[in-house]
Design an enzyme around this catalytic site. Structure first.
Site, short mmCIF file in Angstrom:
data_model
loop_
_atom_site.label_atom_id
_atom_site.label_comp_id
_atom_site.label_asym_id
_atom_site.label_seq_id
_atom_site.Cartn_x
_atom_site.Cartn_y
_atom_site.Cartn_z
N ALA B 235 -6.43 1.71 0.64
CA ALA B 235 -5.28 1.21 -0.11
C ALA B 235 -5.67 0.07 -1.06
O ALA B 235 -6.82 -0.39 -1.08
CB ALA B 235 -4.19 0.75 0.86
N HIS B 236 -4.73 -0.37 -1.83
CA HIS B 236 -4.95 -1.40 -2.85
C HIS B 236 -5.51 -2.69 -2.26
O HIS B 236 -5.10 -3.14 -1.20
CB HIS B 236 -3.64 -1.71 -3.58
CG HIS B 236 -2.54 -2.17 -2.68
ND1 HIS B 236 -2.29 -3.48 -2.43
CD2 HIS B 236 -1.64 -1.46 -1.98
CE1 HIS B 236 -1.28 -3.58 -1.61
NE2 HIS B 236 -0.85 -2.36 -1.31
N ASN B 237 -6.49 -3.24 -2.99
CA ASN B 237 -7.07 -4.55 -2.66
C ASN B 237 -7.89 -4.58 -1.37
O ASN B 237 -8.26 -5.66 -0.90
CB ASN B 237 -5.98 -5.64 -2.61
CG ASN B 237 -5.39 -5.92 -3.98
OD1 ASN B 237 -4.42 -5.27 -4.38
ND2 ASN B 237 -6.00 -6.85 -4.71
#
Lengths: 348, 348, 348
Positions: B235-237
């Site tokens: 997922a993001h980051n």
């Protein structure tokens, strides 16, 4: 580049700082430098913002000052989303209908709609206005796509699927693959044709590699405003209500029903034919194997009330010592019994 | 075809056998025939090799002879990997830049780089030297791809993603889809634009259908030498360190951190914002819901020290009998109490 | 449109009703109106059918009448599958070989086989008769595809994979990606080349986004008639028998063996090298971490006999109260011990 004054106006907030100060980009509260704007919506983030180097911080209306320029708003997270949109780089989106797109007969393409290279669109399909179809997208026959929907590269939308307006379909998503249904016959599995379809309502989002299978008959429905993360699998005839959130790697088996406003966290599952009541939250890895009442918070396998599940998980950790404790108790009781027996035998 | 002498030289091992003996292929120790070479790195495999029909067996330096030709090396598995490479059939890889590839403006294509049919490459993108882009790959704008990277069919790399050298991207993988972030506002979910990007460092591998979401701001990072199996969702980051191994169907939620040398086995999960310390192993199906210290071996839901989890799982199996044992104890204690009471009443 | 007489003949059933009555479509027992045919195979569905508005209901031979037209058959579900096929709309399938398909050298294309737009087929590949290759499919070199197989859009079949007859490959499926195998060497992970392949036998089905990795050496095998749902991941060298059913989001680790007629429910897992015996059922979320005897019904983590697992899950719910019960017992025993001691001390 924006000035603080421009950003304050953009988010409808009150600026405390130099209106002319330039802002070159947005960053997280941990990484923001003097050229950045960031946001802080709670005490922990506000402390970080105070200690950090951000050029400006979007903070709640009633927060204390943090010793640097701020923009005060009711909802810092929402305001920051608007700021991110302002700083978003121009996407490499297609424009116009690419000469290599293969378009079937009787296809309607609305004003301002773009179709990228090597996209394939089947006969009888209608694309609304302002739709963006990235390169390599496959759209079957008799499909409907509503205005301003974005379909990222390599997504596949099979025949007769209906997609609403402002829907976002991430790369590799598939709508309308066949449902998984077979009838056993003499040790073999005979396919049940799936002649229904998929309906995705306005403002929904379909995540990367997420797949929604078509119904046996009738429709598999993704309700208005419902957001599916990546690697989600929605089986045939599932009914998802409005404004549902389903995090990554979750699966919904055939004919499951999820009512409005439900949140399914990551890696969850819902068994076939059960209903998850409106507003319910299923925690990560939870597996729903019965109907769940509206407004519930459930977790575990099988999913049960979260507080109960937490008590069970806590108790599990004490289980090895409990086994020993019971063993010791048995010995003490046996000892008591033999002493009681002896005492009884000695009694006059 | 190779001779044993050639293979011994290839793997830098000591041959015990006829240098001129031909070898037509490689096979597992169970399936190898007289025309094959295989390997055996432990006692069980050595016994199979002795009993089998392999033409030659790669074995450890200090292993006893097995009654057939052997090549002795320090690391049989590693040597066998070299042999497999020698016997690998020529892949159906593209050569040159196919006439149907759609290449945007200001695209740099390095020497010896191949771009397959119907690939699409956005403006401002740079491909290094010796890159292989299979047919149907989509690469957005302002992307960087390092030397000698291989991108298999139908992979999607969205705008501004940076991929290092010698990276392998399996079919259908997606880099740079939008992160899954929304702000609730009046019962609806407002998208948070994800304007960050993805960085994949040198020598990493992205598995089949694996997806890495772009950061809200900043980058989602896949460290140098880190290998992701298929159906993994990052997922993001998320920040993955170097030489991490993540087996199939595992998921990492937003902003999770995985330090160098970690192994996540299949179907695992890491909840958002937690850190898995360097060198840790998370066993299959483990779900990390707290920070994990470096060098740990954890398993279960939630992930806890593996030895503890094993004790809990073992104890769980005794739980039904434990319930009965406690019931019986209660009866015995009640009986003791009543007898004690009776004895007390009888006492003078 | 069909008449009841035509549908009764189609399914080989006995009609009780007007042979000329028109039927416009098929629907579920809940949604069927007077223009529809539906089916009911058990008491609950028969009650719904009686109370509903369906124009005709397919029911078991020996069921009581339900006050409306019926067609009696031995297997209503199987008969309904035939009816669904009759009512299935014409798919937007390709016809002939599209002019944009890129076909390598020495490719054989059988009679009646269709290849859609922008499909790419590598050298030396053979497609049988009546094969349907949808747009955007990638097929590598030296692949074999049997007669009447259907390959949906964006599927990827890598070099040397062999696919049998009448196989259905859903959108986005990948056959023959590299297996996930590395040898550790000095903190780095060195790729083990996977030079084996994948064999998919006749009448198998590969679900949406399902991936089957190629073998290190030898083959990863999907047996005849075996059906894989979507988002399934089959690792290198896995051996699946015949007529196996694997529901969505399940994973099989390297060299796992699944014998004939096994059913793996959704979100299950099988660890590497273990064997699941013929006819076994693994319930949803079950994780097989040991060999399982033929004909078993297992569930849980790790998978164990289902009845035992159910007892454990039931006992878990009583665990928090059990902890308290044992605490109370300890107090009572301690009280008994002190009273016993006191009684002993008082004894003369």
């Amino acid at each position: 580049m924006y000035t603080l004054a421009q950003l304050a106006e953009l988010v409808g907030g009150q600026l405390e700082g130099d209106p002319a100060q330039p802002v070159l980009g947005a960053a997280s509260v941990d990484e923001a430098g003097p050229e950045h704007i960031t946001f802080a919506s709670n005490g922990k983030a506000l402390a970080k913002a105070r200690a950090g180097r951000a050029g400006c911080v979007i903070i709640p209306q009633d927060a204390a000052g943090i010793g640097r320029p701020v923009i005060r708003v009711a909802n810092p997270r929402l305001a920051f989303a608007k700021v991110l949109e302002a700083f978003a780089p121009e996407p490499g989106a297609p424009e116009g209908v690419h000469e290599t797109a293969v378009i079937g007969s009787d296809v309607e393409i609305g004003e301002g709609t773009a179709v990228g290279a090597y996209a394939v669109i089947g006969s009888g399909t209608r694309l609304g206005r302002g739709v963006i179809v990235y390169p390599g997208v496959y759209i079957g026959r008799d499909v409907e796509i509503g205005d301003d929907t974005v379909i990222y590269p390599r997504a596949v939308i099979m025949d007769r699927v209906r997609v609403g307006r402002r829907v976002v379909i991430q790369p590799g998503a598939v709508l309308g693959s066949d449902g998984f249904g077979f009838v056993p016959e003499g040790g073999r599995h005979v396919r049940v044709p799936h002649i229904g379809t998929v309906v995705v309502e306005d403002d929904a989002e379909i995540g990367v590699h997420t797949a929604v299978a078509r119904a046996t008959v009738g429709v598999t429905r993704i309700g208005r405003g419902t957001k599916l993360d990546g690697h989600v699998y929605v089986a045939h005839n599932v009914q998802l209500g409005e404004n549902v959130i389903i995090a990554g790697m979750s699966g919904l088996a055939g004919s499951a029903r999820v009512e409005d406003g439900v949140t399914l966290a990551g890696q969850t599952g819902v068994a076939g034919h059960f209903t998850v009541g409106a507003g319910t939250v299923v925690a990560a890895r939870g597996f729903v194997a019965s109907d769940v009442a509206p407004g519930s918070l459930v977790s575990g396998f099988p999913a049960r009330p979260h507080a109960e599940n937490m008590r069970i998980l806590a108790a599990e950790r004490r289980l090895p010592e409990l086994l020993k404790a019971v063993d010791r108790l048995e010995q003490r009781v046996t000892e008591l019994e033999s002493r009681m027996l002896a005492a009884g035998a000695e009694a006059p």
